[in-house]
Structures are given as C-alpha cells and as structure tokens.
Scaffold this motif. Structure first.
Motif, PDB file in Angstrom:
ATOM      1  N   LYS A   1       0.830  -1.215   0.000  1.00  0.00           N
ATOM      2  CA  LYS A   1       0.000   0.000   0.000  1.00  0.00           C
ATOM      3  C   LYS A   1       0.858   1.256   0.000  1.00  0.00           C
ATOM      4  N   THR A   2       1.813   1.314   0.936  1.00  0.00           N
ATOM      5  CA  THR A   2       2.633   2.522   1.048  1.00  0.00           C
ATOM      6  C   THR A   2       3.480   2.713  -0.211  1.00  0.00           C
ATOM      7  N   THR A   3       4.047   1.623  -0.715  1.00  0.00           N
ATOM      8  CA  THR A   3       4.859   1.690  -1.933  1.00  0.00           C
ATOM      9  C   THR A   3       4.015   2.244  -3.089  1.00  0.00           C
TER      10      THR A   3
ATOM     11  N   CYS B   1       5.593  -6.300 -10.017  1.00  0.00           N
ATOM     12  CA  CYS B   1       6.339  -7.491  -9.587  1.00  0.00           C
ATOM     13  C   CYS B   1       7.156  -7.211  -8.324  1.00  0.00           C
TER      14      CYS B   1
ATOM     15  N   ARG C   1       3.645  -7.302  -5.943  1.00  0.00           N
ATOM     16  CA  ARG C   1       4.632  -8.223  -5.379  1.00  0.00           C
ATOM     17  C   ARG C   1       4.545  -9.594  -6.058  1.00  0.00           C
TER      18      ARG C   1
HETATM   19  N1  LIG Z   1       6.827  -4.613  -5.585  1.00  0.00           N
HETATM   20  C1  LIG Z   1       7.625  -4.801  -4.537  1.00  0.00           C
HETATM   21  N2  LIG Z   1       8.809  -5.444  -4.680  1.00  0.00           N
HETATM   22  C2  LIG Z   1       9.635  -5.644  -3.612  1.00  0.00           C
HETATM   23  N3  LIG Z   1       9.377  -5.231  -2.378  1.00  0.00           N
HETATM   24  C3  LIG Z   1       8.218  -4.592  -2.167  1.00  0.00           C
HETATM   25  C4  LIG Z   1       7.283  -4.324  -3.225  1.00  0.00           C
HETATM   26  N4  LIG Z   1       6.230  -3.664  -2.699  1.00  0.00           N
HETATM   27  C5  LIG Z   1       6.487  -3.512  -1.398  1.00  0.00           C
HETATM   28  N5  LIG Z   1       7.683  -4.060  -1.075  1.00  0.00           N
HETATM   29  C6  LIG Z   1       8.313  -4.133   0.258  1.00  0.00           C
HETATM   30  O1  LIG Z   1       7.440  -4.882   1.096  1.00  0.00           O
HETATM   31  C7  LIG Z   1       7.307  -4.286   2.370  1.00  0.00           C
HETATM   32  C8  LIG Z   1       5.863  -3.873   2.591  1.00  0.00           C
HETATM   33  O2  LIG Z   1       5.533  -2.910   1.601  1.00  0.00           O
HETATM   34  P1  LIG Z   1       4.646  -1.653   1.959  1.00  0.00           P
HETATM   35  O3  LIG Z   1       5.163  -0.994   3.179  1.00  0.00           O
HETATM   36  O4  LIG Z   1       4.490  -0.846   0.735  1.00  0.00           O
HETATM   37  O5  LIG Z   1       3.282  -2.424   2.282  1.00  0.00           O
HETATM   38  P2  LIG Z   1       2.044  -1.915   3.137  1.00  0.00           P
HETATM   39  O6  LIG Z   1       0.866  -2.638   2.582  1.00  0.00           O
HETATM   40  O7  LIG Z   1       1.990  -0.451   3.161  1.00  0.00           O
HETATM   41  O8  LIG Z   1       2.399  -2.481   4.593  1.00  0.00           O
HETATM   42  P3  LIG Z   1       1.718  -2.064   5.997  1.00  0.00           P
HETATM   43  O9  LIG Z   1       0.443  -2.846   6.041  1.00  0.00           O
HETATM   44  O10 LIG Z   1       2.717  -2.503   6.999  1.00  0.00           O
HETATM   45  O11 LIG Z   1       1.466  -0.600   5.951  1.00  0.00           O
HETATM   46  C9  LIG Z   1       8.289  -3.117   2.369  1.00  0.00           C
HETATM   47  O12 LIG Z   1       9.505  -3.558   2.884  1.00  0.00           O
HETATM   48  C10 LIG Z   1       8.434  -2.767   0.887  1.00  0.00           C
HETATM   49  O13 LIG Z   1       9.670  -2.177   0.589  1.00  0.00           O
END
Ligand SMILES: Nc1ncnc2c1ncn2[C@@H]1O[C@H](COP(=O)(O)OP(=O)(O)OP(=O)(O)O)[C@@H](O)[C@H]1O
Ligand SMILES: [Mg+2]
Length: 208
Positions: A14-16, A171, A143
């Motif tokens: 989500k954050t990414t 990916c 991912r």
């Molecule tokens: N496409 C991707 N490829 C590799 N690593 C990824 C990818 N997307 C996210 N990540 C990594 O996976 C982890 C979780 O990603 P992210 O923080 O964006 O998810 P989130 O859904 O916001 O998590 P949370 O629920 O903890 O807020 C982070 O370490 C991020 O760098």
C-alpha cells in the motif's frame, strides 16, 4: 481526484503504491499525500525524501481516524490529486478513507492467503458504497514473482467477486524496497527499467 490505497492486509504494498502515485501526480500538478496509517510509513518516506532533497514532492500530512474524512476533504480541495495511504487493518481511518475517496486502489498479492484476506475488505468496501455509491474500486496485483507471474487463481477469484483488476501488475523487485528506503520512487533511482516501466504503466492506467 482523490485516491485511497487500501487493504485490510498488511505488507501488500500500500505505502509503496501510494508514494509512487502521489509523487508521479506531483510531476503533473499539485499532489497531496495523506498518511492515514498510525505506523506513519509514508511520513517516514517523506522525511527521507526531504533529507535527500528530492523533488518534486507531494505535500505530505498525517491524519488519523475520522479526521481523514473531515480534514482530508477540506485539504484535498486545494490539490489536483490526493492519495491516502490507509492503515493495514479494518479501522475508522480505513473506513474514513473509503468515504473520502473517489477511487480505491487495492494492492493484493497473488497467494491464497491474499484471497482469503479479501473477504474482510470486501465487506468494508460494500459498507462504504452505501454512503459513497460512486466509489470506483480497482485491484492492483502487486509483489508478483516476475519469474512465474502466476496469478491465474487470484484472477479467477477476483473475477468471481466482480472486482475490476488493473491490467498492470507490479512485480516483486528489489528496486521498490530500495527506492522507499531512499525517499525516492523507482524512476528517480533509474536502476531497474522493468520497475520503471510497470509503474509508468500503472500510473497511465489509473488516471484513465
Ligand atoms: N513490488 C515490490 N517489490 C519488492 N518489495 C516490495 C514491493 N512492494 C512492497 N515491497 C516491500 O514490502 C514491504 C511492505 O511494503 P509496503 O510498506 O508498501 O506495504 P504496506 O501494505 O503499506 O504495509 P503495511 O500494512 O505494513 O502498511 C516493504 O519492505 C516494501 O519495501
Ligand atoms: Mg503501509
């Protein structure tokens, strides 16, 4: 346009997704990034970005709970685009984000666990639609293993649920992890052309 990046599941990207979207919007006009997650990951990214003196940047603010809807609505009026990074569980903040947004982007992985976790989110989205009937929901597969790209089962599940799925798939690539850690987006680091290409495709598709 106001976008909410949501899923009740943690770690799906989500954050990414939110910081890439908000930063790409900042290259086209004014952009507001609302960090609606108490973990404040998007705000940490914004602080690293300031330290690294990267630009353009979305204006970033932290809001929680009902303030995401109440204050978010007023703040968003001053920006061309707003992106809310909602927290990774069912909460008042997540529900507020779904009432504020015109579009919800739902990053999901391709595993059966991701599919199982969708049931909770679907209930929250259906509730939000009672009050925000025009909410446009799009699923983003994230991912994904670039060696297999095996998303067949997940696609069948999403189809059954009558959910709209974006054609672009993001990916699993080291470039995303590195970019976030450096307060950047993948195109600014320029190291992984495939990541740059898929994020550009996502951005084009999501604005349509
Ligand atoms: N496409 C991707 N490829 C590799 N690593 C990824 C990818 N997307 C996210 N990540 C990594 O996976 C982890 C979780 O990603 P992210 O923080 O964006 O998810 P989130 O859904 O916001 O998590 P949370 O629920 O903890 O807020 C982070 O370490 C991020 O760098
Ligand atoms: Mg997050």
């Amino acid at each position: 346009m106001i976008y909410a990046v949501v899923n009740t599941k943690g770690g799906v990207g989500k954050t990414t997704t939110a910081v890439h979207l908000a930063t790409l919007f900042a290259t086209h006009g004014s952009s507001l990034l609302i960090d609606g997650d108490p973990q404040a990951s998007a705000a940490s990214w914004a602080a690293w970005r300031r330290d690294a003196e990267r630009s353009p940047s979305p204006t970033t603010t932290c809001l929680s709970g009902k303030a995401i809807l109440a204050e978010g609505k007023t703040l968003a009026e001053a920006f061309t685009n707003t992106v809310v990074d909602a927290g990774g569980r069912d909460s008042v903040g997540l529900r507020s984000a779904l009432l504020l947004a015109q579009r919800a982007i739902v990053p999901v992985g391709a595993s059966n666990l991701d599919a199982a976790a969708m049931t909770d989110l679907m209930e929250v989205i259906e509730l939000a639609k009672d009050y925000n009937p025009d909410l446009d929901v799009r699923v983003l597969l994230t991912r994904i293993d670039p060696r297999t790209k095996d998303t067949t089962e997940m696609m069948a599940f999403l189809d059954e649920q009558k959910l709209r799925v974006l054609k672009t798939q993001v990916c699993e690539r080291v470039a995303y992890r590195r970019a976030i850690g450096e307060g950047a987006i993948v195109s600014e680091l320029g190291r992984d052309q495939q990541a740059i290409h898929e994020i550009a495709a996502f951005f084009d598709e999501v604005r349509r």
